[in-house]
Motif scaffolding. Structure first.
Motif, PDB file in Angstrom:
ATOM      1  N   GLN A   1      -1.798  -2.475   2.314  1.00 46.77           N
ATOM      2  CA  GLN A   1      -1.301  -3.313   1.577  1.00 46.77           C
ATOM      3  C   GLN A   1      -2.350  -3.739   0.293  1.00 46.77           C
ATOM      4  N   GLN A   2      -3.415  -3.081  -0.067  1.00 49.28           N
ATOM      5  CA  GLN A   2      -4.860  -2.814  -1.528  1.00 49.28           C
ATOM      6  C   GLN A   2      -3.871  -2.026  -1.898  1.00 49.28           C
ATOM      7  N   PRO A   3      -3.220  -1.583  -2.266  1.00 49.54           N
ATOM      8  CA  PRO A   3      -2.527  -0.264  -3.201  1.00 49.54           C
ATOM      9  C   PRO A   3      -1.090  -1.454  -3.733  1.00 49.54           C
ATOM     10  N   GLU A   4      -0.897  -1.956  -3.005  1.00 52.07           N
ATOM     11  CA  GLU A   4       0.686  -2.581  -3.089  1.00 52.07           C
ATOM     12  C   GLU A   4       0.170  -3.876  -3.720  1.00 52.07           C
ATOM     13  N   ILE A   5      -1.354  -4.293  -3.884  1.00 56.20           N
ATOM     14  CA  ILE A   5      -1.512  -5.570  -4.254  1.00 56.20           C
ATOM     15  C   ILE A   5      -2.041  -5.170  -6.086  1.00 56.20           C
ATOM     16  N   ASP A   6      -2.364  -4.275  -5.854  1.00 56.66           N
ATOM     17  CA  ASP A   6      -2.901  -3.480  -7.174  1.00 56.66           C
ATOM     18  C   ASP A   6      -1.632  -3.134  -7.914  1.00 56.66           C
ATOM     19  N   GLN A   7      -0.428  -2.344  -7.301  1.00 56.85           N
ATOM     20  CA  GLN A   7       0.766  -2.106  -8.034  1.00 56.85           C
ATOM     21  C   GLN A   7       1.454  -3.405  -8.770  1.00 56.85           C
ATOM     22  N   MET A   8       1.533  -4.058  -7.748  1.00 61.14           N
ATOM     23  CA  MET A   8       2.231  -5.712  -8.266  1.00 61.14           C
ATOM     24  C   MET A   8       1.521  -6.024  -9.696  1.00 61.14           C
ATOM     25  N   THR A   9       0.106  -6.061  -9.768  1.00 59.91           N
ATOM     26  CA  THR A   9      -0.611  -6.423 -11.062  1.00 59.91           C
ATOM     27  C   THR A   9      -0.479  -5.665 -11.658  1.00 59.91           C
ATOM     28  N   SER A  10       0.007  -4.346 -11.893  1.00 59.75           N
ATOM     29  CA  SER A  10       0.039  -3.926 -12.753  1.00 59.75           C
ATOM     30  C   SER A  10       1.642  -4.180 -13.546  1.00 59.75           C
ATOM     31  N   TRP A  11       2.162  -3.979 -12.675  1.00 57.47           N
ATOM     32  CA  TRP A  11       3.985  -5.275 -12.922  1.00 57.47           C
ATOM     33  C   TRP A  11       3.678  -6.381 -13.433  1.00 57.47           C
TER      34      TRP A  11
END
Length: 214
Positions: free
Chosen positions: A106-116
């Motif tokens: 879930q941490q990489p998904e947080i980073d991904q959504m933040t970049s979006w």
């Protein structure tokens, strides 16, 4: 003869004067050309391919995509906060291993959504009322209430409450992800939602078995 000689001298002088004026003009033209060509060189460096490629590219999205990313970041962070307690408080090795997997996923998904959100020029946080949207509560409790209770438990009591709470937490994520699939526009956000539905449904089934075995 003397008259003709004077005429020849006069013509020669005029020719030399004409040549002198012609050689002066190109030098002035050359100077002007050098000055004008320096300006495009400066402007082209400001829009070099390297600088242009560094700019974020916003994909298609709508308000539902932005809300999904904003709230799923908060939701995922709640799962990370719960899971970080497991190494020192859980008794079950299975619970500890599950908590580690959840953190890594879930941490990489947080980073991904933040970049979006940044590429969309959207705020990283939603309005206060958004926290009351479906999927954000955990068996009728807030994330803060669950974290506080988990921090006071150890051993099997921690394992049981962690699993019960994380099952409800994952079920909330499914509600949010399915809503994004139905209403979102961003292909990336919809794809992530489908992955969340698949992976977290599998983990719910796994946690229910672990809970029954306690």
């Amino acid at each position: 003869m003397k008259t003709m000689s004077l005429a020849v001298v006069a013509v020669a002088a005029l020719a030399l004067a004409g040549c002198g004026s012609n050689t002066a003009e190109p030098s002035a033209t050359t100077t002007t050309t050098t000055t004008t060509t320096s300006t495009p060189a400066a402007s082209s460096s400001a829009s070099s391919p390297e600088m242009m490629s560094a700019q974020p590219v916003a994909g298609p999205h709508n308000g539902d995509d932005a809300m999904f990313a904003q709230m799923m970041i908060v939701h995922h962070q709640g799962a990370l906060d719960m899971s970080k307690l497991a190494p020192t408080r859980a008794d079950s090795d299975e619970v500890k291993a599950l908590a580690t997997r959840i953190e890594k996923a879930q941490q990489p998904e947080i980073d991904q959504m933040t970049s979006w959100l940044r590429s969309w020029n959207e705020p990283l946080e939603a309005g206060h009322g958004a926290h009351d949207m479906p999927g954000m509560d955990i068996n009728g409790q807030t994330q803060e209430e669950v974290n506080k209770k988990l921090a006071a438990l150890k051993g099997t009591d921690f394992d049981r409450y962690y699993l019960e709470s994380m099952i409800a937490h994952h079920e909330g994520a499914l509600v949010m992800a399915k809503d994004e699939i139905a209403k979102g526009e961003s292909p990336d956000a919809k794809k992530l939602s489908e992955e969340i539905v698949s992976s977290q449904a599998t983990e719910i089934a796994e946690m229910k078995k672990m809970l029954a075995a306690l």
